[in-house]
Design an enzyme around this catalytic site. Structure first.
Site, mmCIF file in Angstrom:
data_model
loop_
_atom_site.group_PDB
_atom_site.id
_atom_site.type_symbol
_atom_site.label_atom_id
_atom_site.label_comp_id
_atom_site.label_asym_id
_atom_site.label_seq_id
_atom_site.Cartn_x
_atom_site.Cartn_y
_atom_site.Cartn_z
ATOM 1 N N GLU A 35 0.799 -1.228 0.000
ATOM 2 C CA GLU A 35 0.000 0.000 0.000
ATOM 3 C C GLU A 35 0.838 1.287 0.000
ATOM 4 O O GLU A 35 0.523 2.235 0.704
ATOM 5 C CB GLU A 35 -0.936 0.010 1.225
HETATM 6 C C1 TNX Z 1 -4.357 -4.076 4.864
HETATM 7 S S1 TNX Z 1 -2.664 -6.428 4.389
HETATM 8 C C2 TNX Z 1 -3.057 -3.839 5.289
HETATM 9 C C3 TNX Z 1 -2.812 -3.424 6.665
HETATM 10 C C4 TNX Z 1 -4.083 -3.263 7.431
HETATM 11 C C5 TNX Z 1 -5.032 -4.381 7.087
HETATM 12 C C6 TNX Z 1 -6.290 -4.385 7.876
HETATM 13 C C7 TNX Z 1 -1.654 -5.356 4.185
HETATM 14 C C8 TNX Z 1 -0.420 -5.822 3.576
HETATM 15 N N1 TNX Z 1 -1.946 -4.105 4.538
HETATM 16 O O1 TNX Z 1 -2.071 -2.240 6.703
HETATM 17 O O2 TNX Z 1 -3.781 -3.294 8.778
HETATM 18 O O3 TNX Z 1 -5.344 -4.300 5.722
HETATM 19 O O4 TNX Z 1 -7.056 -5.517 7.650
#
Ligand code: TNX
Length: 514
Positions: free
Chosen positions: A331
């Site tokens: 992300e």
């Molecule tokens: C996505 S999964 C994220 C996390 C969040 C999570 C909450 C991922 C690699 N990144 O930063 O905590 O969703 O479900």
């Protein structure tokens, strides 16, 4: 006078006892195949008799590798906690438990158990195999003793054989200690239960926008400044390097490898708060305690940023004996694509320089990587396939099945729901074998993100019982996994969880009994 008389009686008792080698106990018919072991072992045969675990059982070890002693001590402690029997003091005995080091196992976690009326023999090629095997022994010791077979309580273990080994050598769960911090004691309690289900890897998400959780001696503000918050505000927290080493050692005693994760180039607000030169999003850095994601990034084109990262990876790698270093990489929504790729490729080199193999969330597969790197599939099948095209291995953590932080259903008190509700059956009912070629799958991991949980009770509510099903998905073969059968076995684990003070969610899809 009185004392010498009782001494005499004691002597007579000892002579009598040591002459007798066998005793007759009329066991009820048993069925080792019907025992409630999780994960389901590879092969079980039953011979319908009973092995009496009681005050007349002893334990011996036949092994060259001294690590077997630690395994035997662990079993002794756990059996004493469950039954009150101290195997270490019973030198004269009717029944014998023995742990033997035997060569010839092709999988290092493989073990065999042979149970007859007189002996329970655990064979393994390594201490790790023996450690997995003693978890099975712990589980086939019934929760309650039979008080009618003799004058004293007997825990009747069904006779037969178990031959077992895991399907995947990587069976992991992740804990996010960045959104909310969990103490060393909390982590140890969690590791204890994970070990019982043969989980062998524990991934610690040590940094995120809301908090930095590990001491880095060359960059002290990371913890002085970056650790003081969490989602929703303070109090935050962090592990000193000694704390972290205590966790690593505690996990190692349970044959669990720790994977440290420093999430970058996104998810880095807390680091940039401590050292603003790291920041690459062009905005003034402020404390963020919301659950927002995707707004932060390191400045990927500054040499000093890589000097910082080198120090962080060097210090953490030096106290992490495991083979992996997780760089996050998810992300990074405000990092330009070229910058992101440049970053991941550079950081992989640093990870390698410190002798580790890089893991990243599936986005890292968009970079051109060395084949030893591992991608963790959580979201994008396209990225997972990019990884396979580069001969990288995959860790499977599909959010819709594997995310322990998703609510069970609409009434769940904790958890998120962006990937959907995940009731206990949904979490179990899928096949990690069916998504990608199995040669490309290193194993499975169930992540527990901590935005909505603050205490060990809340952590346990989301993790249990779903993580137990996960352990089975990683260990047992597809043909040995049947929901209806698993569901019945799981129902018997409520007692274990309650005895250990685990706040599991008593899901209505399981008949927990009393
Ligand atoms: C996505 S999964 C994220 C996390 C969040 C999570 C909450 C991922 C690699 N990144 O930063 O905590 O969703 O479900």
């Amino acid at each position: 006078m009185k004392r010498s008389l009782s001494y005499l009686f004691f002597l007579i008792f000892i002579v009598f006892w040591s002459c007798e080698t066998k005793r007759e106990i009329d066991f009820p018919t048993t069925d080792l195949k019907a025992s409630n072991v999780i994960p389901q072992p590879l092969e079980v045969t039953a011979s319908a008799n009973g092995f009496a675990l009681d005050q007349f059982t002893n334990l011996s070890i036949q092994a060259n590798d001294l690590a077997f002693e630690g395994v035997a001590d662990y079993l002794t402690d756990k059996i004493e906690a469950k039954t009150g029997i101290d195997l270490a003091i019973n030198s004269k005995a009717y029944t014998h438990l023995s742990i033997q080091e035997i060569s010839g196992f092709s999988n290092e976690e493989a073990y065999e158990i042979q149970i007859t009326e007189d002996s329970l023999i655990l064979k393994a090629g390594s201490a790790v195999g023996a450690f997995r095997g003693i978890q099975t022994i712990r589980q086939i010791v019934p929760e309650t003793a039979n008080d009618t077979l003799a004058q004293h309580p007997i825990w009747v273990i069904p006779t037969g054989t178990i031959k077992d080994q895991p399907q995947f050598g990587f069976r992991s769960t992740m804990l996010d200690v960045a959104r909310h911090f969990f103490s060393v004691e909390d982590v140890k309690k969690y590791l204890d239960i994970l070990a019982y289900y043969k989980i062998n890897t524990f991934h610690m998400h040590l940094s995120d926008d809301q908090g930095w959780r590990i001491e880095i001696k060359s960059w002290p503000k990371l913890t002085e400044v970056g650790s003081t918050t969490g989602v929703g505000g303070g109090p935050g927290g962090f592990y000193t390097q000694e704390d972290y080493q205590e966790i690593v050692a505690y996990a190692a005693e349970r044959h669990i490898t720790i994977i440290p994760e420093i999430d970058m180039p996104g998810h880095t607000n807390s680091a940039s708060l401590a050292y603003p030169f790291l920041n690459g999003n062009g905005k003034k850095i402020e404390i963020v305690t919301s659950m927002a994601v995707g707004y932060s990034t390191f400045d990927t084109r500054k040499d000093s940023v890589y000097e910082f990262i080198d120090d962080v990876i060097r210090e953490i790698s030096a106290i992490s004996p495991g083979p992996y270093f997780h760089i996050g990489g998810d992300e990074s929504l405000v990092t330009e694509k070229d910058d992101y790729i440049y970053f991941v490729e550079k950081v992989e080199k640093i990870v390698q320089k410190y002798g580790k193999r890089m893991i990243g969330w599936d986005e890292v597969a968009t970079a051109n990587l060395n084949t030893s790197a591992v991608a963790q599939w959580w979201n994008s099948e396209k990225n997972a396939n990019l990884a396979i095209d580069q001969n990288m291995m995959l860790i499977l953590s599909p959010a819709k099945k594997a995310y322990l932080d998703m609510k069970y259903d609409k009434d769940s008190e904790f958890g998120l729901r962006w990937a959907g509700y995940i009731p206990v059956d949904t979490a179990y009912n899928w096949n990690p074998e069916s998504f990608f070629p199995i040669e490309s799958v290193l194993g499975v991991e169930a992540p527990l993100w901590a935005e909505t949980i603050r205490t060990i009770d809340e952590l346990e509510y989301l993790a249990f019982p779903r993580v137990i099903g996960f352990a089975e998905l990683g260990w047992s073969t597809q043909e040995n996994r049947k929901w209806e059968n698993y569901r019945k076995r799981l129902a018997h684990h409520g007692k274990f969880l309650r005895r250990n003070g685990v706040n599991y969610y008593a899901s209505p899809v399981i008949d927990w009994g009393k």
